[in-house]
Design a protein around this motif. Structure first.
Motif, short mmCIF file in Angstrom:
data_model
loop_
_atom_site.label_atom_id
_atom_site.label_comp_id
_atom_site.label_asym_id
_atom_site.label_seq_id
_atom_site.Cartn_x
_atom_site.Cartn_y
_atom_site.Cartn_z
N ASN A 1 26.39 17.53 -18.98
CA ASN A 1 26.63 18.98 -18.99
C ASN A 1 25.42 19.79 -18.48
O ASN A 1 25.52 21.00 -18.27
CB ASN A 1 26.98 19.46 -20.41
CG ASN A 1 25.88 19.13 -21.41
OD1 ASN A 1 25.38 18.01 -21.45
ND2 ASN A 1 25.49 20.10 -22.21
N ILE A 2 24.26 19.13 -18.27
CA ILE A 2 23.06 19.83 -17.83
C ILE A 2 23.14 20.10 -16.33
O ILE A 2 23.29 19.18 -15.53
CB ILE A 2 21.78 19.02 -18.16
CG1 ILE A 2 21.64 18.82 -19.68
CG2 ILE A 2 20.54 19.72 -17.58
CD1 ILE A 2 21.51 20.09 -20.49
N HIS A 3 23.04 21.38 -15.95
CA HIS A 3 23.08 21.79 -14.54
C HIS A 3 21.78 22.42 -14.07
O HIS A 3 21.60 22.65 -12.88
CB HIS A 3 24.23 22.78 -14.30
CG HIS A 3 25.58 22.20 -14.60
ND1 HIS A 3 26.10 21.14 -13.90
CD2 HIS A 3 26.50 22.52 -15.53
CE1 HIS A 3 27.30 20.84 -14.37
NE2 HIS A 3 27.56 21.65 -15.37
N HIS A 4 20.88 22.72 -15.01
CA HIS A 4 19.62 23.37 -14.65
C HIS A 4 18.52 22.88 -15.59
O HIS A 4 18.77 22.62 -16.77
CB HIS A 4 19.76 24.89 -14.73
CG HIS A 4 18.58 25.64 -14.18
ND1 HIS A 4 18.20 25.57 -12.86
CD2 HIS A 4 17.68 26.46 -14.78
CE1 HIS A 4 17.13 26.32 -12.67
NE2 HIS A 4 16.79 26.87 -13.81
N ILE A 5 17.31 22.77 -15.05
CA ILE A 5 16.13 22.39 -15.84
C ILE A 5 15.12 23.51 -15.74
O ILE A 5 14.86 24.04 -14.66
CB ILE A 5 15.51 21.09 -15.31
CG1 ILE A 5 16.48 19.92 -15.50
CG2 ILE A 5 14.18 20.79 -16.00
CD1 ILE A 5 16.12 18.68 -14.70
N VAL A 6 14.55 23.89 -16.88
CA VAL A 6 13.44 24.84 -16.92
C VAL A 6 12.23 24.08 -17.46
O VAL A 6 12.23 23.64 -18.61
CB VAL A 6 13.76 26.07 -17.80
CG1 VAL A 6 12.56 27.02 -17.81
CG2 VAL A 6 15.00 26.79 -17.31
N PHE A 7 11.24 23.89 -16.59
CA PHE A 7 10.06 23.11 -16.94
C PHE A 7 8.89 24.04 -17.24
O PHE A 7 8.58 24.94 -16.45
CB PHE A 7 9.69 22.19 -15.77
CG PHE A 7 8.44 21.37 -16.02
CD1 PHE A 7 8.49 20.21 -16.76
CD2 PHE A 7 7.22 21.78 -15.49
CE1 PHE A 7 7.33 19.46 -16.99
CE2 PHE A 7 6.06 21.04 -15.70
CZ PHE A 7 6.12 19.88 -16.46
N PHE A 8 8.24 23.82 -18.39
CA PHE A 8 7.04 24.56 -18.77
C PHE A 8 5.84 23.62 -18.73
O PHE A 8 5.91 22.51 -19.27
CB PHE A 8 7.18 25.14 -20.18
CG PHE A 8 8.06 26.34 -20.25
CD1 PHE A 8 7.54 27.62 -20.17
CD2 PHE A 8 9.43 26.19 -20.34
CE1 PHE A 8 8.36 28.73 -20.20
CE2 PHE A 8 10.27 27.29 -20.38
CZ PHE A 8 9.74 28.56 -20.30
#
Length: 198
Positions: free
Chosen positions: A54-61
């Protein structure tokens, strides 16, 4: 932070200190660390995405060092638009780097922050670089250790990536010491900045 569907977005960092305030906020249902370095991040992310279709986007910090020729200062917050993986040892002709294909990945920057071209090698550069060591480095502005592995795997899964990086040091001999002194305060400032607007 760019608008996103929290049910379809993985918020991540290399280690818990880079996402601890985001985790404490309870706003992000998919939040996990992926490990330090391109290889570890790539392996962990591949496993995560295999189990979470279900993951379509990654936000990396994360954090990064700035190359001196970029003019980017310690304390800046950057959202990269392109990620490379160039090794300084290859450039200095003391090793041979296996070519990457493609050479770089485009990612989705948050244009409310400064954008930059990121280099994500497998090793930390420990020599002072006043000028680009060769022509192909002229457009590189910052250095991070995980983002190439993250973007390479995301590309395989057709997942988009946005990264938020705090500039903790200049790349060079003192880079690791400056990172150790600055990462926590700058990471918390970056996380609070995102929490304030999300």
């Amino acid at each position: 932070m760019l608008p996103f569907n929290p049910k379809q977005t993985l918020v991540t960092g290399a280690f818990i200190g880079e996402i601890d305030l985001l985790k404490a906020s309870g706003q992000f249902p998919h939040l996990d660390v992926m490990g330090i370095g391109n290889l570890e991040a790539a392996v962990q992310l591949s496993d995560y995405l295999s189990k979470n279709s279900n993951i379509h986007h990654i936000v990396f910090f994360g954090s990064c060092g700035a190359y001196e020729w970029s003019g980017i200062t310690i304390g800046s917050f950057i959202s990269p638009n392109r990620v490379y993986s160039k090794e300084i040892s290859h450039t200095l002709k003391i090793s041979k780097q296996i070519p990457e294909s493609p050479e770089f990945y485009e990612i989705t920057p948050d244009k409310s922050l400064q954008t930059a071209a990121c280099n994500a090698p497998t090793t930390i550069t420990l020599i002072d670089l006043k000028h680009p060591p060769e022509e192909s480095w002229k457009n590189l502005e910052i250095e991070n250790l995980e983002l190439f592995g993250i973007t390479k795997v995301a590309n395989k899964f057709s997942v988009t990536v946005t990264a938020y990086l705090a500039v903790t040091n200049l790349v060079g001999q003192n880079g690791s010491n400056d990172w150790a002194k600055n990462w926590k305060q700058l990471s918390h400032s970056l996380q609070n900045k995102i929490l304030f607007v999300s």
